[in-house]
Each structure stands twice: as C-alpha cells, then as structure tokens.
Write a protein that holds these residues in place. Structure first.
Motif, short mmCIF file in Angstrom:
data_model
loop_
_atom_site.label_atom_id
_atom_site.label_comp_id
_atom_site.label_asym_id
_atom_site.label_seq_id
_atom_site.Cartn_x
_atom_site.Cartn_y
_atom_site.Cartn_z
N ASN A 91 0.84 -1.19 0.00
CA ASN A 91 0.00 0.00 0.00
C ASN A 91 0.88 1.25 0.00
O ASN A 91 1.47 1.59 1.02
N LYS A 92 0.95 1.90 -1.15
CA LYS A 92 1.70 3.14 -1.26
C LYS A 92 0.78 4.36 -1.35
O LYS A 92 1.25 5.47 -1.58
N THR A 93 -0.52 4.14 -1.15
CA THR A 93 -1.47 5.24 -1.23
C THR A 93 -1.50 6.00 0.10
O THR A 93 -0.98 5.53 1.11
N PRO A 94 -2.14 7.17 0.13
CA PRO A 94 -2.28 7.91 1.39
C PRO A 94 -3.44 7.42 2.25
O PRO A 94 -3.80 8.09 3.23
N TYR A 95 -4.01 6.27 1.91
CA TYR A 95 -5.19 5.77 2.62
C TYR A 95 -4.90 4.42 3.28
O TYR A 95 -4.29 3.55 2.69
N ARG A 96 -5.37 4.26 4.52
CA ARG A 96 -5.21 3.01 5.24
C ARG A 96 -6.06 1.92 4.60
O ARG A 96 -7.07 2.19 3.96
N ARG A 97 -5.62 0.64 4.82
CA ARG A 97 -6.44 -0.49 4.40
C ARG A 97 -6.39 -1.54 5.48
O ARG A 97 -5.45 -2.33 5.56
N ARG A 98 -7.42 -1.53 6.35
CA ARG A 98 -7.52 -2.50 7.43
C ARG A 98 -8.55 -3.57 7.05
O ARG A 98 -9.54 -3.27 6.38
N ALA A 99 -8.30 -4.78 7.49
CA ALA A 99 -9.25 -5.88 7.25
C ALA A 99 -9.11 -6.88 8.38
O ALA A 99 -8.08 -6.93 9.07
N ILE A 100 -10.14 -7.68 8.57
CA ILE A 100 -10.06 -8.79 9.52
C ILE A 100 -10.50 -10.06 8.81
O ILE A 100 -11.54 -10.09 8.15
N ALA A 101 -9.67 -11.09 8.93
CA ALA A 101 -9.95 -12.39 8.32
C ALA A 101 -10.37 -13.35 9.43
O ALA A 101 -9.60 -13.59 10.37
N MET A 102 -11.58 -13.89 9.32
CA MET A 102 -12.12 -14.80 10.34
C MET A 102 -12.32 -16.17 9.69
O MET A 102 -13.02 -16.28 8.68
N SER A 103 -11.70 -17.19 10.27
CA SER A 103 -11.65 -18.50 9.62
C SER A 103 -12.45 -19.54 10.40
O SER A 103 -12.37 -19.61 11.62
N TYR A 104 -13.17 -20.36 9.65
CA TYR A 104 -14.10 -21.33 10.21
C TYR A 104 -13.86 -22.71 9.60
O TYR A 104 -13.35 -22.83 8.48
N MET A 105 -14.26 -23.75 10.34
CA MET A 105 -14.10 -25.11 9.84
C MET A 105 -15.28 -25.96 10.29
O MET A 105 -16.00 -25.61 11.24
N SER A 106 -15.45 -27.09 9.63
CA SER A 106 -16.47 -28.05 10.05
C SER A 106 -16.08 -28.64 11.40
O SER A 106 -14.90 -28.90 11.67
N ALA A 107 -17.07 -28.88 12.25
CA ALA A 107 -16.82 -29.52 13.54
C ALA A 107 -16.36 -30.97 13.38
O ALA A 107 -15.92 -31.59 14.34
N ARG A 108 -16.42 -31.50 12.17
CA ARG A 108 -15.93 -32.85 11.90
C ARG A 108 -14.45 -32.88 11.54
O ARG A 108 -13.89 -33.94 11.25
N SER A 109 -13.79 -31.73 11.52
CA SER A 109 -12.38 -31.64 11.15
C SER A 109 -11.49 -32.27 12.21
O SER A 109 -11.90 -32.44 13.37
N LYS A 110 -10.25 -32.57 11.83
CA LYS A 110 -9.26 -33.14 12.74
C LYS A 110 -8.05 -32.22 12.85
O LYS A 110 -7.62 -31.63 11.86
N GLU A 111 -7.55 -32.10 14.07
CA GLU A 111 -6.30 -31.35 14.34
C GLU A 111 -5.14 -32.31 14.15
O GLU A 111 -5.08 -33.37 14.77
N THR A 112 -4.19 -31.96 13.29
CA THR A 112 -3.07 -32.87 12.97
C THR A 112 -1.82 -32.61 13.80
O THR A 112 -0.89 -33.41 13.78
N ARG A 113 -1.80 -31.53 14.56
CA ARG A 113 -0.61 -31.19 15.34
C ARG A 113 -0.79 -31.50 16.82
O ARG A 113 0.12 -31.98 17.48
N ASP A 114 -1.98 -31.23 17.33
CA ASP A 114 -2.25 -31.40 18.75
C ASP A 114 -3.63 -32.03 18.91
O ASP A 114 -4.65 -31.34 18.86
N ALA A 115 -3.66 -33.34 19.06
CA ALA A 115 -4.92 -34.07 19.10
C ALA A 115 -5.79 -33.67 20.28
O ALA A 115 -7.00 -33.93 20.28
N GLN A 116 -5.21 -33.04 21.30
CA GLN A 116 -5.98 -32.64 22.48
C GLN A 116 -6.60 -31.26 22.35
O GLN A 116 -7.44 -30.87 23.16
N LYS A 117 -6.20 -30.51 21.33
CA LYS A 117 -6.67 -29.14 21.20
C LYS A 117 -8.13 -29.12 20.77
O LYS A 117 -8.55 -29.89 19.91
#
Length: 256
Positions: free
Chosen positions: A216-242
């Motif tokens: 961003n080289k313009t004189p105007y800010r650019r803010r955003a928020i990214a919110m991520s969702y998953m199916s409750a049937r998904s599996k955690e591959t790094r920490d099975a207890q999480k």
C-alpha cells in the motif's frame, strides 16, 4: 444496505466451488463497522489487555528504517483477538457471517482463528502468494475465511487477489522467501483476479485458494479482519488434544 437473505444463493455456492472465492455485499452495519474499527485501533495503539505476543509489527519498523509513525501505523498483523476481546468475539459470531459460512461448510461450525491485517498508508507491506492451509494443521483442508474490509480495499491499496480454481489442485509447494515468510513458485499471475471490497463488505475464500495482496503506497489506510471457520468434523493434525469453540451445530468425538 446489508444483504437481507440468509446464507448464500445457489449461484454463489457454485461460484465458490468453481473459483475458490466469492465477493459478498455489505454484511455488517455501519455501527458494527465503527465499533470494530475503534477497537482494532485501540488494540494496535496498545490500549487494551491483548498480549503483545498477538501483535506483529512491520519489518521495516523492527529494522529501525520506519521512523516517525505512530505505533498504530507500524502494526501489520494482530492474531486471535477473539480470544481476548469481546468486540471481536461478537464479530466472529455474527449470524449473517455464520449463515454464509453454513452454506459452504454445513451446520456444524467451529471457529479456527482470526487475524487483523493492517496496511498503513504509504508503507503497508505486500503479502506473498500462499495458501492458508499450508500453515494450518487441520484436515481436511477445507476451511472457509470471511475477509471483512474495514476500509475500502482497492487495487491500489492492497485488496485481495486470487488465482481462480487454484483450490482444486490441492496443496502447492511453498518455499522460503525470507526469514519471516514463505512463497509459492510458478503462479501464473495472468490469471489473477483482484477483488476490491467496500468497507463493511467481505469476500469468502477456501483455505486452499492461492491469494496475495500488494503493498500500500497510497495515502489511505487499508484494514481488514480475516475470520476463519471449519467443520466440527475436522481433525487437528498437530495437537490431538486441542479443542476449538463450537459456534453452531454439534461436536463430534475425536474431532476439533
């Protein structure tokens, strides 16, 4: 005007399946937008109880080459704020957002993460081509992100850019770009689609869709928020207890 319909249309769902992303109209009210803007600026300024570990600064600021800017304008990313702040937690659970996510993931939805992406005026840095699922230890690689613009996101100030259909090719190889970031090789930028989004509007994208944002080289800010969702049937591959917060539907044994 906020889109009144519940969830996504058949055409929107078909486009998402084909391209890996869709642009969506206004999804939060002006009052909701202003509340989130104010809260995010307060957190970036250090006026909150959010731990400093959740706030990441521009590399130029860390290197000492970005001087004369307010702390707020030296922040490039803030992560998992919903775990610490009620305003962001309410946004993550916004029923209009969840209605759209449910159209793509089904009725059993869990929250994965959120990240605020700041591109300060004149010096906001670029984000290389990447796929979110490369960084996320979740199977199947089928998460959905709602990328909500807090300022008008334009081609000039760093709106999201996608490679249509890239999610259908699975996980692409990533290589190290520098000490902080990774990048994808072989991206055909001639197929790129830029997706400008007005403040208060959003886009939804698949966690395997290749995307990037310019500086961003313009004189105007650019803010955003990214919110991520998953199916409750998904599996955690790094920490099975999480375990992750259930937002809609039901839990499943042995899943996230």
């Amino acid at each position: 005007m906020i889109t009144p319909t519940r969830g996504l249309s058949r055409e929107q769902k078909e486009q998402f399946e084909r391209d890996g992303f869709i642009a969506y109209g206004p999804i939060i009210s002006a009052d909701e937008l202003n509340a989130v803007r104010e809260r995010i600026d307060a957190i970036a300024d250090g006026n909150s109880s959010v731990p400093g570990s959740q706030i990441r600064m521009e590399q130029a600021y860390l290197d000492g080459t970005l001087t004369g800017v307010a702390r707020r304008d030296a922040v490039w990313q803030m992560v998992t704020l919903a775990n610490f702040d009620d305003v962001i937690a309410r946004l993550v659970r916004n029923p209009r957002i969840l209605d759209a996510v449910e159209s793509l993931l089904g009725p059993d939805i869990k929250y994965y993460s959120d990240q605020v992406l700041m591109k300060p005026a004149t010096h906001g840095s670029a984000v290389n081509w990447h796929q979110d699922s490369y960084y996320w230890p979740i199977e199947p690689m089928n998460l959905v992100t709602c990328w909500l613009a807090l300022d008008d996101a334009t081609k000039e100030n760093g709106c999201m850019c996608f490679i249509p259909g890239s999610h259908q090719r699975g996980l692409w190889p990533h290589t190290r770009n520098d000490e902080r970031t990774m990048k994808l090789e072989g991206v055909d930028e001639s197929t790129m689609v830029a997706v400008p989004i007005p403040a208060g509007g959003c886009e939804f994208h698949h966690s395997l869709t290749v995307h990037a944002t310019s500086e961003n080289k313009t004189p105007y800010r650019r803010r955003a928020i990214a919110m991520s969702y998953m199916s409750a049937r998904s599996k955690e591959t790094r920490d099975a207890q999480k375990r992750y917060p259930l937002l809609r539907g039901q839990e499943y044994p042995g899943c996230v």
